[in-house]
Design a protein around this motif. Sequence first.
Motif, PDB file in Angstrom:
ATOM      1  N   GLU A  68      31.013  49.680 -37.832  1.00  0.00           N
ATOM      2  CA  GLU A  68      31.861  49.571 -36.655  1.00  0.00           C
ATOM      3  C   GLU A  68      32.695  48.300 -36.734  1.00  0.00           C
ATOM      4  N   ASN A  69      33.721  48.250 -35.939  1.00  0.00           N
ATOM      5  CA  ASN A  69      34.501  47.034 -35.742  1.00  0.00           C
ATOM      6  C   ASN A  69      34.173  46.501 -34.364  1.00  0.00           C
ATOM      7  N   VAL A  70      33.975  45.200 -34.262  1.00  0.00           N
ATOM      8  CA  VAL A  70      33.510  44.577 -33.024  1.00  0.00           C
ATOM      9  C   VAL A  70      34.650  43.769 -32.405  1.00  0.00           C
ATOM     10  N   TRP A  71      34.913  44.037 -31.127  1.00  0.00           N
ATOM     11  CA  TRP A  71      35.970  43.346 -30.372  1.00  0.00           C
ATOM     12  C   TRP A  71      35.335  42.557 -29.236  1.00  0.00           C
ATOM     13  N   ILE A  72      35.520  41.265 -29.241  1.00  0.00           N
ATOM     14  CA  ILE A  72      35.064  40.391 -28.159  1.00  0.00           C
ATOM     15  C   ILE A  72      36.310  39.895 -27.434  1.00  0.00           C
ATOM     16  N   LEU A  73      36.509  40.374 -26.216  1.00  0.00           N
ATOM     17  CA  LEU A  73      37.745  40.127 -25.475  1.00  0.00           C
ATOM     18  C   LEU A  73      37.456  39.342 -24.200  1.00  0.00           C
ATOM     19  N   ASN A  74      37.859  38.088 -24.200  1.00  0.00           N
ATOM     20  CA  ASN A  74      37.811  37.240 -23.001  1.00  0.00           C
ATOM     21  C   ASN A  74      36.423  37.083 -22.400  1.00  0.00           C
ATOM     22  N   LYS A  75      35.414  36.974 -23.255  1.00  0.00           N
ATOM     23  CA  LYS A  75      34.087  36.563 -22.788  1.00  0.00           C
ATOM     24  C   LYS A  75      33.373  35.838 -23.931  1.00  0.00           C
ATOM     25  N   ALA A  76      32.744  34.730 -23.610  1.00  0.00           N
ATOM     26  CA  ALA A  76      32.028  33.934 -24.613  1.00  0.00           C
ATOM     27  C   ALA A  76      30.619  34.499 -24.782  1.00  0.00           C
ATOM     28  N   LEU A  77      30.318  34.938 -25.997  1.00  0.00           N
ATOM     29  CA  LEU A  77      29.018  35.541 -26.286  1.00  0.00           C
ATOM     30  C   LEU A  77      28.411  34.897 -27.518  1.00  0.00           C
ATOM     31  N   THR A  78      27.094  34.991 -27.627  1.00  0.00           N
ATOM     32  CA  THR A  78      26.396  34.659 -28.867  1.00  0.00           C
ATOM     33  C   THR A  78      25.961  35.961 -29.503  1.00  0.00           C
ATOM     34  N   LEU A  79      26.491  36.218 -30.695  1.00  0.00           N
ATOM     35  CA  LEU A  79      26.193  37.436 -31.445  1.00  0.00           C
ATOM     36  C   LEU A  79      25.328  37.032 -32.626  1.00  0.00           C
ATOM     37  N   THR A  80      24.069  37.479 -32.642  1.00  0.00           N
ATOM     38  CA  THR A  80      23.130  36.983 -33.642  1.00  0.00           C
ATOM     39  C   THR A  80      22.367  38.115 -34.319  1.00  0.00           C
ATOM     40  N   GLY A  81      22.283  38.041 -35.634  1.00  0.00           N
ATOM     41  CA  GLY A  81      21.444  38.951 -36.394  1.00  0.00           C
ATOM     42  C   GLY A  81      20.007  38.460 -36.354  1.00  0.00           C
ATOM     43  N   ARG A  82      19.163  39.199 -35.687  1.00  0.00           N
ATOM     44  CA  ARG A  82      17.833  38.707 -35.343  1.00  0.00           C
ATOM     45  C   ARG A  82      17.012  38.294 -36.567  1.00  0.00           C
ATOM     46  N   MET A  83      17.122  39.041 -37.662  1.00  0.00           N
ATOM     47  CA  MET A  83      16.320  38.779 -38.851  1.00  0.00           C
ATOM     48  C   MET A  83      17.148  38.261 -40.023  1.00  0.00           C
ATOM     49  N   GLY A  84      18.408  37.942 -39.784  1.00  0.00           N
ATOM     50  CA  GLY A  84      19.214  37.294 -40.798  1.00  0.00           C
ATOM     51  C   GLY A  84      20.195  38.200 -41.513  1.00  0.00           C
ATOM     52  N   ALA A  85      21.124  37.532 -42.237  1.00  0.00           N
ATOM     53  CA  ALA A  85      22.227  38.232 -42.890  1.00  0.00           C
ATOM     54  C   ALA A  85      21.775  39.179 -43.987  1.00  0.00           C
ATOM     55  N   ALA A  86      20.653  38.902 -44.611  1.00  0.00           N
ATOM     56  CA  ALA A  86      20.206  39.736 -45.730  1.00  0.00           C
ATOM     57  C   ALA A  86      19.881  41.160 -45.290  1.00  0.00           C
ATOM     58  N   VAL A  87      19.552  41.345 -44.017  1.00  0.00           N
ATOM     59  CA  VAL A  87      19.124  42.669 -43.555  1.00  0.00           C
ATOM     60  C   VAL A  87      19.951  43.193 -42.379  1.00  0.00           C
ATOM     61  N   THR A  88      21.025  42.475 -42.016  1.00  0.00           N
ATOM     62  CA  THR A  88      21.829  42.875 -40.851  1.00  0.00           C
ATOM     63  C   THR A  88      23.305  42.816 -41.221  1.00  0.00           C
ATOM     64  N   THR A  89      23.920  43.975 -41.349  1.00  0.00           N
ATOM     65  CA  THR A  89      25.295  44.069 -41.838  1.00  0.00           C
ATOM     66  C   THR A  89      26.194  44.713 -40.792  1.00  0.00           C
ATOM     67  N   ILE A  90      27.374  44.112 -40.585  1.00  0.00           N
ATOM     68  CA  ILE A  90      28.442  44.749 -39.821  1.00  0.00           C
ATOM     69  C   ILE A  90      29.505  45.155 -40.829  1.00  0.00           C
ATOM     70  N   ALA A  91      29.722  46.449 -40.973  1.00  0.00           N
ATOM     71  CA  ALA A  91      30.653  46.981 -41.972  1.00  0.00           C
ATOM     72  C   ALA A  91      31.848  47.582 -41.255  1.00  0.00           C
ATOM     73  N   GLY A  92      32.984  46.912 -41.319  1.00  0.00           N
ATOM     74  CA  GLY A  92      34.184  47.400 -40.657  1.00  0.00           C
ATOM     75  C   GLY A  92      34.642  48.722 -41.239  1.00  0.00           C
ATOM     76  N   VAL A  93      35.197  49.559 -40.372  1.00  0.00           N
ATOM     77  CA  VAL A  93      35.605  50.887 -40.818  1.00  0.00           C
ATOM     78  C   VAL A  93      37.085  51.157 -40.551  1.00  0.00           C
ATOM     79  N   ASP A  94      37.676  50.505 -39.555  1.00  0.00           N
ATOM     80  CA  ASP A  94      39.082  50.740 -39.219  1.00  0.00           C
ATOM     81  C   ASP A  94      39.976  49.694 -39.876  1.00  0.00           C
ATOM     82  N   GLU A  95      41.283  49.896 -39.778  1.00  0.00           N
ATOM     83  CA  GLU A  95      42.241  48.981 -40.397  1.00  0.00           C
ATOM     84  C   GLU A  95      42.512  47.796 -39.478  1.00  0.00           C
ATOM     85  N   VAL A  96      41.443  47.120 -39.107  1.00  0.00           N
ATOM     86  CA  VAL A  96      41.472  45.915 -38.281  1.00  0.00           C
ATOM     87  C   VAL A  96      40.367  44.999 -38.787  1.00  0.00           C
ATOM     88  N   PRO A  97      40.312  43.746 -38.334  1.00  0.00           N
ATOM     89  CA  PRO A  97      39.207  42.879 -38.738  1.00  0.00           C
ATOM     90  C   PRO A  97      37.850  43.477 -38.363  1.00  0.00           C
TER      91      PRO A  97
END
Length: 227
Positions: A68-97
Motif C-alpha cells: 500500500e501507499n501511506v498518506w499522512i495528511l495534516n496530523k502528526a503521528l508516530t508510525l512504528t514497525g513493532r518488531m523492526g524493519a527486518a520483518v515489517t515492510t511497506i511496499a508501495g504499489v501506485d505511482e506515488v511515494p
Amino acid sequence: MLRHLLSAAALLAALSTAATADTLWVDAANPDCPGSGSAADPFCSIQDAVDAAAPLDTISVLPGVYVENVWILNKALTLTGRMGAAVTTIAGVDEVPTITVIGAGSAGTVIEHFTITGGKGLVTGFNPFHTELAGAGIFANADVTVRHNVIEGNAFYTSMSNTWTGSGGGIAIVEDASGIIHANVIRSNTCTQGGGIYYSGNAAGEIRGNVIEDHGSASGRGGGMVV
C-alpha cells in the motif's frame, strides 16, 4: 510568579495532550478485516489506521508485508514497525511515494522501524498534494523524523519517455520542512538527482548515522544525496 503560572499551565496542557494520545494497532494477518484498531482486533492496513488516528496517536504495525501507499495528511503521528524493519515492510504499489507526509499539521511525524520500498514517486499526471517531483520512498513537506528504517528499491521512472526523473529516490524533504534522518540504511534508490536523500528550497534538518549506498543518479548529481 506569572512566568511560573504560565509554565505550569503549559505543562498541564502538554500532559493533557499526552494523556489523550492513543495507540492503534495494525496486523496484516488479522482474519477479520478491516478491524477496529485495538490490540485484540487490529486494522489490516496501515492507511486505515492513519485515517482513524487523531493527532499525536501512535500506529503500531505488527510484522508483515503491507502492499500500500501511506498518506499522512495534516496530523502528526508516530508510525512504528513493532518488531523492526527486518520483518515489517511497506511496499508501495501506485505511482506515488510509498509514504507521503503533507501539511503543517503533520509536523512532528515519526517514521521508524520499517523497510520502505517500491515507491515510484509522481510519474504520470498531476498530484495536487505534491509541490515538486520528489521523494519516491518518502516525501515530506512537514517536519518529520525518519529513523531506524531500511529504505531501498524506490525509483522515479517515466515509462512514456523511457527516462529517469525526479529528485530524492529514497527521501525528499521539501519547502520549509525540517527532516531528521537518523540511523537508516538507504540504498539502491534511483532518480535524476539525490538518489538517497534530497533537501530542497529552505528545507533543513539533520542527517546522521545512516548507511547511504548504491544509488543511481541519472544526472550524475548527488548519487547519495543533494542538500
